[in-house]
Structure formats: C-alpha cells, structure tokens
Design an enzyme around this catalytic site. Structure first.
Site, PDB file in Angstrom:
ATOM      1  N   LEU A  35      69.935  33.716  60.879  1.00 21.20           N
ATOM      2  CA  LEU A  35      69.235  34.375  60.218  1.00 21.20           C
ATOM      3  C   LEU A  35      68.707  35.456  61.416  1.00 21.20           C
ATOM      4  O   LEU A  35      68.209  34.859  62.611  1.00 21.20           O
ATOM      5  CB  LEU A  35      67.831  34.002  59.579  1.00 21.20           C
ATOM      6  CG  LEU A  35      67.663  33.177  58.392  1.00 21.20           C
ATOM      7  CD1 LEU A  35      66.617  32.387  58.130  1.00 21.20           C
ATOM      8  CD2 LEU A  35      68.141  33.929  57.220  1.00 21.20           C
ATOM      9  N   HIS A  36      68.985  36.695  61.212  1.00 13.49           N
ATOM     10  CA  HIS A  36      68.545  37.466  62.374  1.00 13.49           C
ATOM     11  C   HIS A  36      68.214  39.044  62.064  1.00 13.49           C
ATOM     12  O   HIS A  36      67.830  39.677  63.105  1.00 13.49           O
ATOM     13  CB  HIS A  36      69.790  37.536  63.517  1.00 13.49           C
ATOM     14  CG  HIS A  36      71.040  38.401  63.160  1.00 13.49           C
ATOM     15  ND1 HIS A  36      71.860  38.037  62.295  1.00 13.49           N
ATOM     16  CD2 HIS A  36      71.249  39.872  63.324  1.00 13.49           C
ATOM     17  CE1 HIS A  36      72.736  38.728  61.968  1.00 13.49           C
ATOM     18  NE2 HIS A  36      72.552  40.145  62.597  1.00 13.49           N
ATOM     19  N   ARG A  37      68.166  39.337  61.002  1.00 17.50           N
ATOM     20  CA  ARG A  37      68.092  40.764  60.425  1.00 17.50           C
ATOM     21  C   ARG A  37      66.368  40.933  60.762  1.00 17.50           C
ATOM     22  O   ARG A  37      65.582  40.012  60.073  1.00 17.50           O
ATOM     23  CB  ARG A  37      68.195  40.912  58.744  1.00 17.50           C
ATOM     24  CG  ARG A  37      69.633  40.856  58.433  1.00 17.50           C
ATOM     25  CD  ARG A  37      70.220  42.276  58.230  1.00 17.50           C
ATOM     26  NE  ARG A  37      71.925  42.081  58.239  1.00 17.50           N
ATOM     27  CZ  ARG A  37      72.301  42.554  59.260  1.00 17.50           C
ATOM     28  NH1 ARG A  37      71.799  43.166  60.232  1.00 17.50           N
ATOM     29  NH2 ARG A  37      73.737  42.078  59.460  1.00 17.50           N
ATOM     30  N   ASP A  90      71.921  35.882  56.779  1.00 20.17           N
ATOM     31  CA  ASP A  90      71.725  37.464  56.527  1.00 20.17           C
ATOM     32  C   ASP A  90      72.707  38.147  57.175  1.00 20.17           C
ATOM     33  O   ASP A  90      72.359  39.306  57.366  1.00 20.17           O
ATOM     34  CB  ASP A  90      70.170  37.801  56.638  1.00 20.17           C
ATOM     35  CG  ASP A  90      69.852  37.309  58.118  1.00 20.17           C
ATOM     36  OD1 ASP A  90      70.631  37.048  59.058  1.00 20.17           O
ATOM     37  OD2 ASP A  90      68.570  37.536  58.527  1.00 20.17           O
TER      38      ASP A  90
END
Ligand code: UD1
Length: 356
Positions: free
Chosen positions: A202-204, A274
């Site tokens: 997850l990094h958005r 994501d």
C-alpha cells in the site's frame, strides 16, 4: 538510431529493461537518464542490478519534493542534456512525475518522444498520475499502448490513430524473462510449497497519507492475519506514516528487490495492493488480487484478469480476503499481447519510424 530512456521511479525500471534489450539487439546507441526521483538503494539500485540495466549515463539527482518541485527540477536538469544530445527518440515510461517532465522538455525542443504504457485512464482527477498520463499522451509522438482500452481512451480524446500503436505489456516481458530466477529464491522464508500467505503493498497517497484512514486499513490487515500470515514490504512513503507502529500478526519488511517480490507473488494465496503494476503482474500469474482503490486505470485486469476492485472500505477488504482464503479466488485469463514480446514490437516500431 540514437535513443535516450528517461527513468526515475521504481515502476519505470522494469518497463525500460526489455525495451533497452530489444534495441541493443538492433545496435541502437542508447543512454539511460535516471532522474533520481527514487534514490534509496532498495527503491532503485537493486532493480538496475537484477534487471541487468546498465548504469545510467546521467543521474539528475532530483530527489523528493512537492509535485511542482520534482517536476520542475527534472525539467531544468534534463533540458540542457537533451538540447545538446538531440537523440532520435526519447523513451518515457508510465505515469510518474519524471515521465511528464521529460515529455514537456522534449516536445519544446522538437525532440521526438515515445510513451510506453500510453492510454491508461482511471478517470480519477484526485490521482496525481492521471494528470501525468493525460498530459504525457497529448505531447508524445508515439503512443505505445498495452491493451485495447488504451487505444480507445486515446481515440476518445481525439488523438490520431497514426500516433497509436498497440504493443502489449512491457512489464510482462520482464516478468516472463525473470520468473525462473525468481522461483529459485525463498524471500522472507517463503519457498516453493510454503503454507498460504497474504502479500500486501500500500503506498497510494489516497490510502496512506491520511493517518486515520491508514489506521483502519492496518486494523483490517490485523483481522486478515488471524486467517493467514500477512507479509507487507513497506514503501518509504507508507513507512513514514506508520511511525514505527507494529501491526499485530503482520510481518512488516523493507521494500524488496524485483526478484524477491516476484517470488512472493507467485506463491501468495492472495495479493492486496493499491499499486498499478501489481494488478498486472498478478493477472499474468493468475493469482487473486484485491485492489484497495475505487477505480483502476487497468480495467482489463478486472474484466479478464484475476483482479477485483474493492474500494477502500476496510470491512469489504476483510470480507473479500476471508472468502478468498477459504474458498479460493478468481484466476482469470492473460490478456492478448502480454506475451513477453512487447519490447521487440516497440523496437520494431521505432526502427520503422526512424527509416521513414
Ligand atoms: C511514485 C509515483 C507513483 C508510483 C510510485 C512507486 C508520482 C506522482 N508517483 O510515488 O505513481 O506508483 O512512485 O513507488 O510520480 N522516498 C524515499 N526514498 C525514495 C523515494 C521516495 O524515502 O527512494 C519517500 C520520500 O519521503 C518521498 C516519498 O517517499 O517524499 C514519496 O516519493 P515520491 O517519488 O514523491 O512518490 P511515490 O509515493 O514513491
């Protein structure tokens, strides 16, 4: 044929590698420019090594900053180099800030650009990448698309068919080539035949920048970890927001190399992400993927592939993850032209257009 490749952020490197190799076979003179958008060894150096990319001829060392700062710094540092070298083609990849910056520099110097991974649209104007995609596609001379939806999006925006060429998915070229090497590794103790686990990235900004929202997603991961071990290699952006917190039952790891992450994807019972690229890689590998976003610029991974778009509600994430872990998930099919030969088709297209 004199070709420059502009890369800057982690997802660019695996796209540039197969194009570089295909052009090397045609004896093109090639230079790689690294903008320095990603600079940690784990976000950059390891990829050059594992993908067999030569050292960049130039490193612009722009580093982190606001969108305007990063984009402007790439433009200012790239312009004199392009003005002096005047390559036949500048290749730009994906949708990161380095991509749009390079497109702007080249079009104003009258140097031709080819956009690899053109035509993708999420139609989500809160996503920084969406603006990068639109602007880059309207500036580039050749639009190299991975799938038919890309062509349709470009035509709908009035871009002429003569600029569009469907070549397939270059990232899959890299995956196909390196899968045998990845399969020999056992990252984080997970080798062939290991027990089922869930792999998470997850990094958005929309998922990780708001600490309250990130906390609810992390709580969902803790509930999933009751069913199966959860492995979460953490992007630096996410790491900063987690502020050293531990997550119960979840193995938080440093960002992994390309081969290590690929090895884990092949063995995961489920991938939660994501990222854009991971939706595609799981589709090729036919591993069930839950995408924690309200939309995707890669709809073919949902209509044909193993991807499911679940939005950002943590309850839905837990419910869908449990169902897949208990009963298995969608396997899907591999989209047309995701066959390991996209780099070749790009090299052919550039060669043909240079002769004309
Ligand atoms: C960028 C891309 C995104 C892509 C992602 C893959 C844009 C707008 N976004 O997002 O599309 O999916 O790369 O990783 O171009 N940082 C480090 N070390 C690094 C790089 C970044 O610590 O090597 C930290 C910095 O605190 C930085 C933050 O991560 O401010 C975000 O980096 P940045 O390049 O701005 O965007 P990403 O979130 O990585």
């Amino acid at each position: 044929m004199k070709i420059w490749h502009i890369v800057g952020a982690r997802p660019n490197f695996m796209k540039a590698a197969p194009v570089y190799r295909a052009l090397a076979r045609r004896r093109a003179t090639q230079t790689i420019v690294h903008t320095g958008q990603h600079y940690d060894a784990a976000m950059s150096d390891v990829f050059f090594r594992q993908l067999g990319l030569p050292r960049p001829g130039h490193n612009l060392e722009v580093g982190s900053g606001s969108h305007a700062q990063q984009t402007a710094q790439v433009m200012m540092r790239l312009e004199p180099l392009i003005a002096q070298a005047r390559p036949d083609w500048v290749l730009i990849y994906g949708d990161v800030n380095s991509t749009v910056a390079a497109a702007l520099v080249c079009v104003k110097l009258g140097v031709k650009t080819a956009h690899v991974e053109a035509g993708l649209r999420s139609r989500d104007r809160t996503m920084p990448e969406e603006h990068n995609r639109i602007v880059t596609d309207h500036l580039a001379d050749i639009l190299l698309t991975p799938s038919a939806d890309g062509d349709a999006n470009l035509r709908a925006e009035g871009l002429p068919a003569s600029r569009i060429r469907r070549v397939g998915n270059v990232m899959i070229d890299t995956l196909v080539r390196l899968l045998p090497s990845a399969r020999r590794l056992s990252p984080l103790g997970r080798g062939e035949g290991c027990a089922p686990f869930v792999l998470v990235t997850l990094h958005r900004p929309s998922n990780v920048d708001d600490p309250r929202h990130l906390r609810t997603l992390v709580a969902a991961l803790e509930r999933i970890a009751v069913e199966a071990p959860v492995l979460f290699p953490v992007h630096p952006r996410t790491r900063a927001k987690l502020e050293g917190k531990t997550v119960k039952g979840v193995t938080l790891a440093e960002p992994l190399g390309y081969l290590e992450f690929l090895a884990l994807q092949t063995r995961a019972a489920l991938v939660v992400t994501d990222s854009g690229g991971i939706q595609e890689e799981t589709t090729y590998l036919r591993v069930p993927c839950l995408t924690v976003r309200p939309n995707t610029e890669r709809p073919i991974t949902v209509t044909l592939g193993s991807n499911e778009l679940i939005g950002t509600d943590p309850e839905v994430l837990v419910r869908r993850a449990r169902a897949i872990l208990r009963r298995g998930g969608k396997r899907g099919r591999v989209p047309p032209l995701w066959d390991g030969r996209a780099g070749e088709r790009i090299a052919e297209e550039l060669t043909a257009r240079t002769r004309r």
